[in-house]
Design an enzyme around this catalytic site. Sequence first.
Site, PDB file in Angstrom:
ATOM      1  N   CYS A 151       0.581  -1.193  -0.058  1.00  0.00           N
ATOM      2  CA  CYS A 151      -0.044  -0.057   0.109  1.00  0.00           C
ATOM      3  C   CYS A 151       1.136   1.350  -0.109  1.00  0.00           C
ATOM      4  O   CYS A 151       1.801   1.061   0.621  1.00  0.00           O
ATOM      5  CB  CYS A 151      -0.890  -0.017   1.298  1.00  0.00           C
ATOM      6  SG  CYS A 151      -1.850   1.589   1.478  1.00  0.00           S
ATOM      7  N   HIS A 177      -9.243  -3.871  -1.395  1.00  0.00           N
ATOM      8  CA  HIS A 177      -8.192  -3.129  -0.546  1.00  0.00           C
ATOM      9  C   HIS A 177      -8.328  -1.577  -0.779  1.00  0.00           C
ATOM     10  O   HIS A 177      -8.695  -1.104   0.527  1.00  0.00           O
ATOM     11  CB  HIS A 177      -6.872  -3.321  -1.129  1.00  0.00           C
ATOM     12  CG  HIS A 177      -5.707  -2.561  -0.600  1.00  0.00           C
ATOM     13  ND1 HIS A 177      -4.514  -3.194  -0.328  1.00  0.00           N
ATOM     14  CD2 HIS A 177      -5.595  -1.151  -0.539  1.00  0.00           C
ATOM     15  CE1 HIS A 177      -3.836  -2.154   0.232  1.00  0.00           C
ATOM     16  NE2 HIS A 177      -4.275  -0.953   0.090  1.00  0.00           N
ATOM     17  N   GLU A 178      -8.864  -0.996  -1.811  1.00  0.00           N
ATOM     18  CA  GLU A 178      -9.132   0.348  -1.757  1.00  0.00           C
ATOM     19  C   GLU A 178     -10.630   0.742  -0.712  1.00  0.00           C
ATOM     20  O   GLU A 178     -10.725   1.685  -0.408  1.00  0.00           O
ATOM     21  CB  GLU A 178      -9.420   0.921  -3.201  1.00  0.00           C
ATOM     22  CG  GLU A 178      -8.306   0.920  -4.302  1.00  0.00           C
ATOM     23  CD  GLU A 178      -6.671   1.435  -3.327  1.00  0.00           C
ATOM     24  OE1 GLU A 178      -6.896   2.092  -2.569  1.00  0.00           O
ATOM     25  OE2 GLU A 178      -5.735   0.625  -3.607  1.00  0.00           O
ATOM     26  N   HIS A 226     -10.335   1.303   2.630  1.00  0.00           N
ATOM     27  CA  HIS A 226      -9.655   2.417   2.703  1.00  0.00           C
ATOM     28  C   HIS A 226     -10.993   3.490   3.321  1.00  0.00           C
ATOM     29  O   HIS A 226     -10.881   4.299   3.628  1.00  0.00           O
ATOM     30  CB  HIS A 226      -8.983   3.172   1.726  1.00  0.00           C
ATOM     31  CG  HIS A 226      -7.463   2.887   1.647  1.00  0.00           C
ATOM     32  ND1 HIS A 226      -6.629   3.035   2.845  1.00  0.00           N
ATOM     33  CD2 HIS A 226      -6.743   1.946   1.009  1.00  0.00           C
ATOM     34  CE1 HIS A 226      -5.501   2.465   2.510  1.00  0.00           C
ATOM     35  NE2 HIS A 226      -5.200   1.810   1.192  1.00  0.00           N
TER      36      HIS A 226
HETATM   37 ZN   LIG Z   1      -3.795   0.951   0.478  1.00  0.00          ZN
END
Ligand SMILES: [Zn+2]
Length: 194
Positions: free
Chosen positions: A100, A144-145, A148
């Site tokens: 990341c 993954h995003e 966030h």
């Molecule tokens: Zn990330």
Amino acid sequence: MAVRKTLQIGDPLLKNNNLTIKNFNDQKIKRVVKDLRDTMIKNDLIGLSAPQIGYNFKIFITQPRKTKARKLPKGDMLRVYINPKIVKFSKSENIIYEGCGSVMNGNLFGPVKRPKEITIVAFDEKKGKFQIRCDGILARVIQHEYDHMSGVEFTEKICDYKKLMAREFYIKNVRNSKEQLEASNITIVEYKKL
Ligand SMILES: [Zn+2]
């Protein structure tokens, strides 16, 4: 071109609430998307979310493509996700190593187990609503995003901490293993405008 600083873990902005976009005519959206793209390319990443560059909005982008670390047999176009919602996760899971831009500037990698296939509904920057069902590295970077958006970092989901490694070892020893390449292969099962 506006390459922004990628915030690093520990920065409270990464844990802030991210706002839902209501006014798609706001010029700020265009700027966020452009800055995300410029910063993603500059840092050799395949996905990036707005909070990582200091904008607390529900926006992220993905573009699995050839990078210094990644030799994809088949990549994907740049996609913008505004107000995203993952509506379905497959029961079957796989392990893919993740890094990341917000963790040691992308220099730390570790194995994360996640659903193999997902279905996400989101808007593009022109307020076009779409749904995409996919697997491989695209499904992986989307998840993954998406994390966030709620302040979750991949380091909170590592499945084997003994396998954490520096980027150079990941590139040399893991990235091109048969297992990782197979898990990364993208299939877009369905794409439709809603
Ligand atoms: Zn990330």
